[in-house]
Design a protein around this motif. Structure first.
Motif, PDB file in Angstrom:
ATOM      1  N   THR A  78       0.826  -1.212   0.000  1.00 29.86           N
ATOM      2  CA  THR A  78       0.000   0.000   0.000  1.00 29.86           C
ATOM      3  C   THR A  78       0.856   1.255   0.000  1.00 29.86           C
ATOM      4  OG1 THR A  78      -1.696  -1.183   1.246  1.00 29.86           O
ATOM      5  CG2 THR A  78      -1.863   1.216   1.172  1.00 29.86           C
ATOM      6  N   TYR A  79       0.501   2.181  -0.906  1.00 31.54           N
ATOM      7  CA  TYR A  79       1.200   3.459  -1.038  1.00 31.54           C
ATOM      8  C   TYR A  79       0.176   4.585  -0.976  1.00 31.54           C
ATOM      9  CZ  TYR A  79       5.055   0.532  -2.631  1.00 31.54           C
ATOM     10  OH  TYR A  79       6.035  -0.420  -2.710  1.00 31.54           O
ATOM     11  N   ARG A  80       0.573   5.712  -0.384  1.00 33.66           N
ATOM     12  CA  ARG A  80      -0.342   6.858  -0.218  1.00 33.66           C
ATOM     13  C   ARG A  80       0.363   8.132  -0.664  1.00 33.66           C
ATOM     14  NH1 ARG A  80      -4.293   5.732   3.955  1.00 33.66           N
ATOM     15  NH2 ARG A  80      -4.237   7.936   4.540  1.00 33.66           N
ATOM     16  N   LEU A  81      -0.384   8.968  -1.386  1.00 37.40           N
ATOM     17  CA  LEU A  81       0.142  10.246  -1.853  1.00 37.40           C
ATOM     18  C   LEU A  81      -0.895  11.326  -1.579  1.00 37.40           C
ATOM     19  CD1 LEU A  81       2.219  11.997  -3.367  1.00 37.40           C
ATOM     20  CD2 LEU A  81       1.087  11.334  -5.503  1.00 37.40           C
ATOM     21  N   ARG A  82      -0.494  12.343  -0.857  1.00 36.98           N
ATOM     22  CA  ARG A  82      -1.390  13.450  -0.489  1.00 36.98           C
ATOM     23  C   ARG A  82      -1.485  14.442  -1.642  1.00 36.98           C
ATOM     24  NH1 ARG A  82      -2.516  16.043   4.814  1.00 36.98           N
ATOM     25  NH2 ARG A  82      -3.149  18.207   4.422  1.00 36.98           N
ATOM     26  N   LEU A  83      -2.715  14.792  -2.009  1.00 41.95           N
ATOM     27  CA  LEU A  83      -2.986  15.775  -3.059  1.00 41.95           C
ATOM     28  C   LEU A  83      -3.748  16.935  -2.436  1.00 41.95           C
ATOM     29  CD1 LEU A  83      -4.159  13.302  -5.862  1.00 41.95           C
ATOM     30  CD2 LEU A  83      -1.910  14.347  -5.616  1.00 41.95           C
ATOM     31  N   ASP A  84      -3.125  18.112  -2.443  1.00 46.90           N
ATOM     32  CA  ASP A  84      -3.726  19.277  -1.786  1.00 46.90           C
ATOM     33  C   ASP A  84      -4.429  20.204  -2.764  1.00 46.90           C
ATOM     34  OD1 ASP A  84      -2.942  18.774   0.924  1.00 46.90           O
ATOM     35  OD2 ASP A  84      -0.881  19.243   0.327  1.00 46.90           O
ATOM     36  N   HIS A  85      -4.640  19.709  -3.998  1.00 47.14           N
ATOM     37  CA  HIS A  85      -5.239  20.590  -5.000  1.00 47.14           C
ATOM     38  C   HIS A  85      -6.341  19.837  -5.752  1.00 47.14           C
ATOM     39  CE1 HIS A  85      -1.820  23.289  -4.342  1.00 47.14           C
ATOM     40  NE2 HIS A  85      -1.077  22.180  -4.357  1.00 47.14           N
ATOM     41  N   ALA A  86      -7.188  20.584  -6.377  1.00 44.27           N
ATOM     42  CA  ALA A  86      -8.239  19.972  -7.181  1.00 44.27           C
ATOM     43  C   ALA A  86      -7.605  19.272  -8.386  1.00 44.27           C
ATOM     44  CB  ALA A  86      -9.218  21.039  -7.656  1.00 44.27           C
ATOM     45  N   PHE A  87      -8.208  18.162  -8.837  1.00 42.92           N
ATOM     46  CA  PHE A  87      -7.686  17.449  -9.996  1.00 42.92           C
ATOM     47  C   PHE A  87      -8.838  16.795 -10.741  1.00 42.92           C
ATOM     48  CE2 PHE A  87      -7.811  14.440  -6.543  1.00 42.92           C
ATOM     49  CZ  PHE A  87      -8.285  13.270  -7.108  1.00 42.92           C
ATOM     50  N   ASP A  88      -8.595  16.485 -11.977  1.00 42.48           N
ATOM     51  CA  ASP A  88      -9.605  15.863 -12.842  1.00 42.48           C
ATOM     52  C   ASP A  88      -9.530  14.346 -12.649  1.00 42.48           C
ATOM     53  OD1 ASP A  88     -11.323  15.000 -14.763  1.00 42.48           O
ATOM     54  OD2 ASP A  88     -10.402  16.095 -16.421  1.00 42.48           O
ATOM     55  N   TYR A  89     -10.508  13.789 -11.986  1.00 40.51           N
ATOM     56  CA  TYR A  89     -10.510  12.359 -11.673  1.00 40.51           C
ATOM     57  C   TYR A  89     -10.527  11.512 -12.940  1.00 40.51           C
ATOM     58  CZ  TYR A  89     -12.174   7.841  -9.971  1.00 40.51           C
ATOM     59  OH  TYR A  89     -12.327   6.498  -9.705  1.00 40.51           O
ATOM     60  N   ASP A  90     -11.171  12.041 -14.013  1.00 39.80           N
ATOM     61  CA  ASP A  90     -11.246  11.264 -15.249  1.00 39.80           C
ATOM     62  C   ASP A  90      -9.870  10.988 -15.832  1.00 39.80           C
ATOM     63  OD1 ASP A  90     -13.923  11.244 -14.964  1.00 39.80           O
ATOM     64  OD2 ASP A  90     -14.369  12.630 -16.618  1.00 39.80           O
ATOM     65  N   ARG A  91      -8.891  11.870 -15.548  1.00 39.83           N
ATOM     66  CA  ARG A  91      -7.546  11.689 -16.076  1.00 39.83           C
ATOM     67  C   ARG A  91      -6.714  10.699 -15.244  1.00 39.83           C
ATOM     68  NH1 ARG A  91      -5.576  15.501 -19.689  1.00 39.83           N
ATOM     69  NH2 ARG A  91      -7.030  17.176 -20.213  1.00 39.83           N
ATOM     70  N   LEU A  92      -7.125  10.493 -13.989  1.00 37.75           N
ATOM     71  CA  LEU A  92      -6.322   9.690 -13.077  1.00 37.75           C
ATOM     72  C   LEU A  92      -6.066   8.261 -13.568  1.00 37.75           C
ATOM     73  CD1 LEU A  92      -4.858   9.197 -10.409  1.00 37.75           C
ATOM     74  CD2 LEU A  92      -7.084   8.758  -9.346  1.00 37.75           C
ATOM     75  N   PRO A  93      -7.085   7.487 -13.982  1.00 41.14           N
ATOM     76  CA  PRO A  93      -6.814   6.091 -14.375  1.00 41.14           C
ATOM     77  C   PRO A  93      -5.802   5.961 -15.507  1.00 41.14           C
ATOM     78  CG  PRO A  93      -9.156   6.433 -14.039  1.00 41.14           C
ATOM     79  CD  PRO A  93      -8.534   7.787 -14.017  1.00 41.14           C
ATOM     80  N   GLY A  94      -5.970   6.761 -16.562  1.00 41.29           N
ATOM     81  CA  GLY A  94      -5.057   6.675 -17.695  1.00 41.29           C
ATOM     82  C   GLY A  94      -3.652   7.112 -17.352  1.00 41.29           C
ATOM     83  N   LEU A  95      -3.528   8.238 -16.569  1.00 40.55           N
ATOM     84  CA  LEU A  95      -2.199   8.728 -16.192  1.00 40.55           C
ATOM     85  C   LEU A  95      -1.468   7.733 -15.280  1.00 40.55           C
ATOM     86  CD1 LEU A  95      -2.898  12.522 -15.521  1.00 40.55           C
ATOM     87  CD2 LEU A  95      -1.530  11.529 -17.369  1.00 40.55           C
ATOM     88  N   LEU A  96      -2.184   7.159 -14.312  1.00 37.68           N
ATOM     89  CA  LEU A  96      -1.548   6.226 -13.393  1.00 37.68           C
ATOM     90  C   LEU A  96      -1.108   4.954 -14.119  1.00 37.68           C
ATOM     91  CD1 LEU A  96      -0.710   5.561 -10.519  1.00 37.68           C
ATOM     92  CD2 LEU A  96      -3.011   4.655 -10.122  1.00 37.68           C
ATOM     93  N   GLN A  97      -1.971   4.445 -15.002  1.00 35.53           N
ATOM     94  CA  GLN A  97      -1.615   3.231 -15.740  1.00 35.53           C
ATOM     95  C   GLN A  97      -0.407   3.482 -16.656  1.00 35.53           C
ATOM     96  OE1 GLN A  97      -2.442   0.383 -15.176  1.00 35.53           O
ATOM     97  NE2 GLN A  97      -2.369  -0.945 -16.975  1.00 35.53           N
ATOM     98  N   ALA A  98      -0.374   4.664 -17.285  1.00 34.04           N
ATOM     99  CA  ALA A  98       0.752   5.011 -18.149  1.00 34.04           C
ATOM    100  C   ALA A  98       2.042   5.126 -17.342  1.00 34.04           C
ATOM    101  CB  ALA A  98       0.471   6.318 -18.882  1.00 34.04           C
TER     102      ALA A  98
END
Length: 304
Positions: A78-98
């Motif tokens: 398990t890994y955790r990363l804190r995000l303190d800003h707004a982000f586009d969730y739709d982009r998350l799956p593709g960016l993380l997989q890439a």
């Protein structure tokens, strides 16, 4: 003159067997591996992949200056990363997989977006939602400005990666073994019991008497008069030859051949002179023995 004996068959077999075994163990040690849990999916690779993902999420949101927080590892999976800003969730799956593909991470995983304050699950999906061409849950939602924790949980522990073990202890052992074998070899190549020679008057075949002196061939010892002297291997060999041909003239070339060259050693006539001079000094306490030089020929051991 008989040459020093070479190692017998038993010793040769022991030597070959031990060296072969030692080299075999060394080969196994150098080629064998020990698994450790720092495999293909290393913590460093996951860390880099998550930071790459966060960077592209921030860039997509028009933010190129904010600092990306450090990745925290809760456990091996398990890994955790804190995000303190707004982000586009739709982009998350593709960016993380890439990002995982860039760092050659292929293990299955689950993603959860948690609320920093409450720890409540806000959004999430499984990688199978991507690989099975299914729709990622919760698409079309923009995470509002606030604090979020991106949690990635892998389905399996890190795969074991082989690491070579330290071979220096075995190398030291092999070196010590070779040293012992060399000592044994040298013991095997000491002078053998003396063959019948002129001047031998004792019952011990290893003890040659000439005049009032005795030569202990195996012990490499000379007793001249009342004095006892330790000889080198070469001095013993030379004196044994002279005693075996007492009162005979031996030319230098013959001495060189029998004492040095039969073992593949090349020296000059000067070496013969130096050894003869040394033996003369050791025999000076015995008035019945004398080594004389025959000009232009060689030397003669005269025994009264």
């Amino acid at each position: 003159m008989q040459r020093p004996i070479r190692p017998n068959a038993t010793f040769r077999l022991l030597l070959v067997g031990l060296l072969t075994g030692a080299l075999g163990l060394l080969f196994v040690q150098l080629t064998s591996t020990t698994p450790v849990t720092t495999g293909g999916r290393s913590s460093e690779k996951v860390n880099l992949a998550l930071r790459r993902t966060a960077h592209h999420l921030l860039r997509a949101a028009g933010d190129s200056t904010s600092t990306i927080a450090a990745v925290e590892q809760s456990n091996a999976q398990t890994y955790r990363l804190r995000l303190d800003h707004a982000f586009d969730y739709d982009r998350l799956p593709g960016l993380l997989q890439a990002s995982f593909r860039v760092h050659q991470i292929t293990d299955p995983y689950d993603v959860a977006v948690l609320n920093c304050a409450t720890g409540a699950l806000q959004l999430g999906y499984s990688v199978t939602d991507l690989t099975d061409n299914q729709t990622v849950p919760c698409r079309g939602r923009l995470a509002q400005a606030g604090c979020y924790v991106l949690r990635v949980t892998f389905a399996t522990p890190p795969a074991a990666t082989p690491q070579r073990t330290n071979a220096w202890p075995l190398l030291a052992l092999v070196g010590a073994l070779v040293g012992l074998l060399v000592i044994g070899w040298r013991q095997q190549t000491r002078l053998p019991p003396a063959a019948p020679l002129a001047g031998k008057t004792t019952d011990n075949p290893n003890r040659l008497q000439f005049g009032q002196s005795y030569l202990d061939v195996m012990g490499q010892t000379l007793i001249s008069g009342t004095h006892q002297h330790s000889l080198t291997y070469r001095e013993t060999k030379l004196l044994r030859m002279l005693v075996g041909h007492a009162n005979e003239v031996l030319d230098r070339d013959h001495i060189l051949k029998q004492v040095w060259e039969d073992e593949g050693i090349t020296v000059s006539h000067r070496s013969v002179d130096v050894f003869i001079s040394r033996l003369r000094k050791l025999l000076q306490d015995d008035p019945t023995v004398k080594i004389t030089a025959v000009h232009g020929v060689g030397y003669r051991l005269e025994v009264s």
